[in-house]
Design an enzyme around this catalytic site. Structure first.
Site, PDB file in Angstrom:
ATOM      1  N   LYS A   1       6.854   0.310  -9.001  1.00  0.00           N
ATOM      2  CA  LYS A   1       6.422  -0.623  -7.956  1.00  0.00           C
ATOM      3  C   LYS A   1       5.419  -1.610  -8.531  1.00  0.00           C
ATOM      4  O   LYS A   1       4.346  -1.209  -8.984  1.00  0.00           O
ATOM      5  CB  LYS A   1       5.766   0.122  -6.792  1.00  0.00           C
ATOM      6  CG  LYS A   1       5.535  -0.797  -5.601  1.00  0.00           C
ATOM      7  CD  LYS A   1       4.553  -0.234  -4.594  1.00  0.00           C
ATOM      8  CE  LYS A   1       3.153  -0.715  -4.784  1.00  0.00           C
ATOM      9  NZ  LYS A   1       2.927  -2.154  -4.603  1.00  0.00           N
TER      10      LYS A   1
ATOM     11  N   GLY B   1      -4.766  -0.041 -11.896  1.00  0.00           N
ATOM     12  CA  GLY B   1      -5.272  -0.705 -10.699  1.00  0.00           C
ATOM     13  C   GLY B   1      -6.742  -0.386 -10.507  1.00  0.00           C
ATOM     14  O   GLY B   1      -7.440   0.002 -11.459  1.00  0.00           O
TER      15      GLY B   1
ATOM     16  N   THR C   1      -8.410   3.149  -5.743  1.00  0.00           N
ATOM     17  CA  THR C   1      -6.995   3.524  -5.582  1.00  0.00           C
ATOM     18  C   THR C   1      -6.645   4.662  -6.538  1.00  0.00           C
ATOM     19  O   THR C   1      -5.931   5.608  -6.161  1.00  0.00           O
ATOM     20  CB  THR C   1      -6.072   2.319  -5.864  1.00  0.00           C
ATOM     21  OG1 THR C   1      -6.606   1.167  -5.244  1.00  0.00           O
ATOM     22  CG2 THR C   1      -4.663   2.556  -5.362  1.00  0.00           C
TER      23      THR C   1
ATOM     24  N   GLU D   1      -5.319   3.834 -15.503  1.00  0.00           N
ATOM     25  CA  GLU D   1      -6.047   2.723 -16.141  1.00  0.00           C
ATOM     26  C   GLU D   1      -6.733   1.964 -15.025  1.00  0.00           C
ATOM     27  O   GLU D   1      -6.069   1.290 -14.226  1.00  0.00           O
ATOM     28  CB  GLU D   1      -5.060   1.795 -16.873  1.00  0.00           C
ATOM     29  CG  GLU D   1      -4.272   2.453 -17.988  1.00  0.00           C
ATOM     30  CD  GLU D   1      -5.145   2.861 -19.163  1.00  0.00           C
ATOM     31  OE1 GLU D   1      -6.240   2.305 -19.314  1.00  0.00           O
ATOM     32  OE2 GLU D   1      -4.724   3.756 -19.912  1.00  0.00           O
TER      33      GLU D   1
ATOM     34  N   CYS E   1      -8.991  -6.872 -16.659  1.00  0.00           N
ATOM     35  CA  CYS E   1      -9.867  -5.693 -16.638  1.00  0.00           C
ATOM     36  C   CYS E   1     -10.764  -5.660 -17.870  1.00  0.00           C
ATOM     37  O   CYS E   1     -11.777  -4.972 -17.870  1.00  0.00           O
ATOM     38  CB  CYS E   1      -9.019  -4.435 -16.547  1.00  0.00           C
ATOM     39  SG  CYS E   1      -7.741  -4.373 -17.810  1.00  0.00           S
TER      40      CYS E   1
ATOM     41  N   GLU F   1     -17.589  -4.026  -9.978  1.00  0.00           N
ATOM     42  CA  GLU F   1     -16.550  -4.886 -10.559  1.00  0.00           C
ATOM     43  C   GLU F   1     -16.237  -6.022  -9.583  1.00  0.00           C
ATOM     44  O   GLU F   1     -15.837  -5.766  -8.448  1.00  0.00           O
ATOM     45  CB  GLU F   1     -15.291  -4.057 -10.827  1.00  0.00           C
ATOM     46  CG  GLU F   1     -14.237  -4.859 -11.561  1.00  0.00           C
ATOM     47  CD  GLU F   1     -12.913  -4.119 -11.717  1.00  0.00           C
ATOM     48  OE1 GLU F   1     -12.475  -3.454 -10.758  1.00  0.00           O
ATOM     49  OE2 GLU F   1     -12.304  -4.230 -12.789  1.00  0.00           O
TER      50      GLU F   1
HETATM   51  P1  NDP Z   1      -5.079  -1.880  -6.595  1.00  0.00           P
HETATM   52  O1  NDP Z   1      -5.665  -0.569  -6.976  1.00  0.00           O
HETATM   53  O2  NDP Z   1      -5.366  -2.430  -5.270  1.00  0.00           O
HETATM   54  O3  NDP Z   1      -3.497  -1.852  -6.722  1.00  0.00           O
HETATM   55  C1  NDP Z   1      -2.799  -1.492  -7.898  1.00  0.00           C
HETATM   56  C2  NDP Z   1      -1.390  -1.059  -7.526  1.00  0.00           C
HETATM   57  O4  NDP Z   1      -1.452   0.149  -6.765  1.00  0.00           O
HETATM   58  C3  NDP Z   1      -0.651  -2.057  -6.646  1.00  0.00           C
HETATM   59  O5  NDP Z   1       0.729  -2.027  -6.964  1.00  0.00           O
HETATM   60  C4  NDP Z   1      -0.913  -1.512  -5.252  1.00  0.00           C
HETATM   61  O6  NDP Z   1       0.008  -1.975  -4.317  1.00  0.00           O
HETATM   62  C5  NDP Z   1      -0.767  -0.027  -5.519  1.00  0.00           C
HETATM   63  N1  NDP Z   1      -1.376   0.859  -4.530  1.00  0.00           N
HETATM   64  C6  NDP Z   1      -2.368   0.598  -3.634  1.00  0.00           C
HETATM   65  N2  NDP Z   1      -2.618   1.699  -2.890  1.00  0.00           N
HETATM   66  C7  NDP Z   1      -1.789   2.679  -3.331  1.00  0.00           C
HETATM   67  C8  NDP Z   1      -1.585   4.062  -2.961  1.00  0.00           C
HETATM   68  N3  NDP Z   1      -2.253   4.648  -1.992  1.00  0.00           N
HETATM   69  N4  NDP Z   1      -0.647   4.760  -3.648  1.00  0.00           N
HETATM   70  C9  NDP Z   1       0.047   4.198  -4.640  1.00  0.00           C
HETATM   71  N5  NDP Z   1      -0.078   2.897  -5.004  1.00  0.00           N
HETATM   72  C10 NDP Z   1      -1.002   2.151  -4.390  1.00  0.00           C
HETATM   73  O7  NDP Z   1      -5.527  -2.870  -7.767  1.00  0.00           O
HETATM   74  P2  NDP Z   1      -5.294  -4.434  -7.825  1.00  0.00           P
HETATM   75  O8  NDP Z   1      -3.840  -4.739  -7.722  1.00  0.00           O
HETATM   76  O9  NDP Z   1      -6.261  -5.072  -6.884  1.00  0.00           O
HETATM   77  O10 NDP Z   1      -5.714  -4.748  -9.349  1.00  0.00           O
HETATM   78  C11 NDP Z   1      -7.004  -4.988  -9.740  1.00  0.00           C
HETATM   79  C12 NDP Z   1      -7.629  -3.753 -10.354  1.00  0.00           C
HETATM   80  O11 NDP Z   1      -6.857  -3.291 -11.443  1.00  0.00           O
HETATM   81  C13 NDP Z   1      -8.999  -4.027 -10.912  1.00  0.00           C
HETATM   82  O12 NDP Z   1      -9.878  -2.998 -10.521  1.00  0.00           O
HETATM   83  C14 NDP Z   1      -8.784  -3.983 -12.409  1.00  0.00           C
HETATM   84  O13 NDP Z   1      -9.910  -3.631 -13.148  1.00  0.00           O
HETATM   85  C15 NDP Z   1      -7.704  -2.972 -12.533  1.00  0.00           C
HETATM   86  N6  NDP Z   1      -7.018  -3.115 -13.813  1.00  0.00           N
HETATM   87  C16 NDP Z   1      -7.205  -2.172 -14.781  1.00  0.00           C
HETATM   88  C17 NDP Z   1      -6.615  -2.322 -16.027  1.00  0.00           C
HETATM   89  C18 NDP Z   1      -6.778  -1.288 -17.093  1.00  0.00           C
HETATM   90  O14 NDP Z   1      -5.991  -1.309 -18.031  1.00  0.00           O
HETATM   91  N7  NDP Z   1      -7.732  -0.379 -17.007  1.00  0.00           N
HETATM   92  C19 NDP Z   1      -5.795  -3.501 -16.332  1.00  0.00           C
HETATM   93  C20 NDP Z   1      -5.659  -4.419 -15.239  1.00  0.00           C
HETATM   94  C21 NDP Z   1      -6.261  -4.221 -14.018  1.00  0.00           C
HETATM   95  P3  NDP Z   1      -0.363  -3.268  -3.420  1.00  0.00           P
HETATM   96  O15 NDP Z   1      -0.664  -4.389  -4.344  1.00  0.00           O
HETATM   97  O16 NDP Z   1       0.865  -3.480  -2.657  1.00  0.00           O
HETATM   98  O17 NDP Z   1      -1.545  -2.853  -2.607  1.00  0.00           O
END
Ligand code: NDP
Length: 481
Positions: free
Chosen positions: A174, A227, A231, A249, A283, A384
């Site tokens: 997803k 993400g 989450t 991550e 990130c 963040e």
């Molecule tokens: P989110 O945690 O909001 O979402 C990440 C993904 O998880 C999306 O596809 C989201 O869907 C999905 N999601 C949300 N809730 C659930 C759930 N309950 N169960 C399963 N999947 C779920 O992050 P963002 O998209 O806002 O991304 C930004 C974040 O990602 C920042 O904190 C950043 O630091 C981090 N990040 C970390 C990296 C790393 O390598 N450590 C690299 C890049 C980003 P939907 O979008 O539909 O809500």
């Protein structure tokens, strides 16, 4: 209006519920597409397709698997221009960045793991004196879930999918609902490349519905998630009692430590980039800048002048350094931190305002913002923000810089600017971060372990680490006479 479809069992399909979600173009704030609002039933259909495909895919010889993954890499490369345009429109990032970084890297992810799997091997241990030999088989896990964020959409989506498929798993994936477009285009590429039906299934929808259904699915063996930290915590709570393998991550609040003995010109150029690339929505961006006291008063105006010269513009314009932020709620979240700066005893040195781009007045544009803070304990340094906002403050000694760098819940990456080798080694040993760059930033070698410590995540991606994650070791011990 572009209608995105789920990719299940090798076919493009509408959501079973018939419900759709709006997809926004952040550069103008208007809806330009529809995304399936998938539910449990769609995830179940994806799981059934994966389970049907798994016996054959996991037994497909490595040469064939590798050839199909390389073909996907070739097709991504061939379609670079259209994929870059789609990524830029969907996410708001400058098209030049998508064409130079996001899409080439998505192709590189498939090419890298197409090769890596041909070099990946199990271990063997001879039990000397016992007439026995152990060898370790590395078996694919089965059906795995891959969930990715919106900031580097195709780049991070493929970073998970490629090793999962290379290792012989079938995938239910997803992308973020905010940036689904290039994942949809990837479905078409997989069909063209001859990936057998069901091996990869892409289900679009909301995190708490579609994502949650993947995480909760009793037969999905592992979750690879990138993400936010909150989450990630929620996913861990759901998946841990089911004994799923988890790779998380998560967020970062990365320190950038600048010492007086650094190559000043290179440091300044790179610090502008590490602060504001992709509108600061990486990130790995260095969002907390600590500068040695003796050069602080020189750095401050030099840096601010360079930041003021950055052009915020429509993502399709080649000379835009920053495009739009990804969504209205995200723009509002970032702005709320800037508005709160005076309460944090912090001083905005430049930026801080929304930008109106003529012709695109409803777009989510924001000036790159530099804030001088007095303490590392303030909210601006501890939380963040994930936007075009960095803080700066001076330090007196290496010990003080190290203490402030580590004094945060996150531990993803850190950057050090110095020409002193002893200091480089001391800091590399003691910084609490999974990734450390010295005199560079974001230089990546896909063989290296990638990931964070503390609240930035669990586990590592990249190279054989990823192939180890997506396989189950099984030891066989044979005694002979
Ligand atoms: P989110 O945690 O909001 O979402 C990440 C993904 O998880 C999306 O596809 C989201 O869907 C999905 N999601 C949300 N809730 C659930 C759930 N309950 N169960 C399963 N999947 C779920 O992050 P963002 O998209 O806002 O991304 C930004 C974040 O990602 C920042 O904190 C950043 O630091 C981090 N990040 C970390 C990296 C790393 O390598 N450590 C690299 C890049 C980003 P939907 O979008 O539909 O809500």
């Amino acid at each position: 209006m572009i209608e995105i479809k789920n990719y299940i069992n090798g076919k493009l399909q509408n959501p079973i519920s018939g419900e759709w979600i709006d997809n926004y173009d952040p550069s103008c704030g208007e809806v330009y597409g529809k995304i399936p609002n998938s539910g449990k039933e769609d995830v179940e259909a994806a799981y059934i397709a994966s389970a049907k495909a798994f016996p054959e895919w996991s037994n497909t010889n490595l040469e064939t698997r590798s050839r199909i993954l390389s073909k996907i890499a070739d097709l991504i490369e061939e379609k670079l221009d259209s994929l870059a345009a789609a990524e830029s429109k969907d996410n708001g990032k400058p098209i030049s960045l998508a064409a130079k970084v996001d899409i080439p890297r998505a192709s590189a992810n498939f090419r890298f793991f197409a090769h890596a799997i041909t070099q990946f091997a199990g271990e063997s241990h001879e039990s000397v004196g016992l007439n026995a030999i152990n060898f370790t088989l590395r078996k694919p896990l089965g059906i795995v879930g891959c969930i990715s964020p919106w900031n580097l959409p195709l780049y991070l989506f493929t970073w998970k999918i490629a090793p999962a498929l290379a290792a012989g798993n079938c995938v239910v994936a997803k992308p973020s609902e905010v940036t689904p477009m290039t994942a949809y285009l990837l479905s078409e590429i997989c069909m063209e490349a001859g990936l057998p039906p069901g091996v990869l299934n892409i289900v679009h929808g909301l995190g708490h519905a579609t994502g949650q259904a993947i995480v909760e699915h009793p037969k999905i063996k592992a979750i690879s998630f990138t993400g936010g930290t909150a989450t990630g915590e929620h996913i861990a709570r759901t998946a841990a009692p089911m004994f799923k393998k988890l790779s998380l991550e998560l967020g970062g609040k990365n320190p950038n430590l600048i010492f007086a003995d650094c190559d000043y010109g290179k440091m300044l150029d790179t610090t502008v980039r590490s602060s504001f690339a992709n509108q600061g929505q990486i990130c790995l961006c260095g969002s907390r800048i600590f500068v040695e006291e003796s050069i602080y008063e020189k750095f401050k105006p030099d840096f601010v002048a360079r930041v003021k010269a950055l052009k915020v513009g429509h993502p399709s314009q080649k000379n835009s350094n920053l495009g739009a932020l990804v969504s209205k709620p995200h723009l509002e979240k970032v702005l709320s931190y800037i508005e709160d700066a005076p309460n944090q005893d912090a001083n905005i040195l430049c930026g801080g305002n929304k930008v109106t781009v003529p012709g695109y007045e409803k777009g989510y544009y924001l000036e790159p913002t530099v804030i001088e803070v007095k303490t590392n304990q303030c909210k601006l340094n501890q939380e963040e923000i994930f936007g075009p906002v960095v803080t700066i403050m001076p330090f007196k000694t290496e010990e003080e810089a190290l203490t402030m760098a580590n004094d945060v819940r996150y531990g993803l990456s850190a950057t050090i600017w110095t020409t002193n080798l002893d200091r480089t080694m001391r800091l590399s040993n003691h910084l609490e971060a999974g990734i450390i760059w010295v005199n560079t930033w974001l230089m990546r070698d896909l063989r290296t372990p990638f990931g964070g410590m503390k609240d930035s995540g669990v586990g590592r991606e990249g190279g054989f680490e990823a192939l180890r994650f997506f396989t189950e070791p099984k030891n066989v011990c044979i005694q002979y006479s």
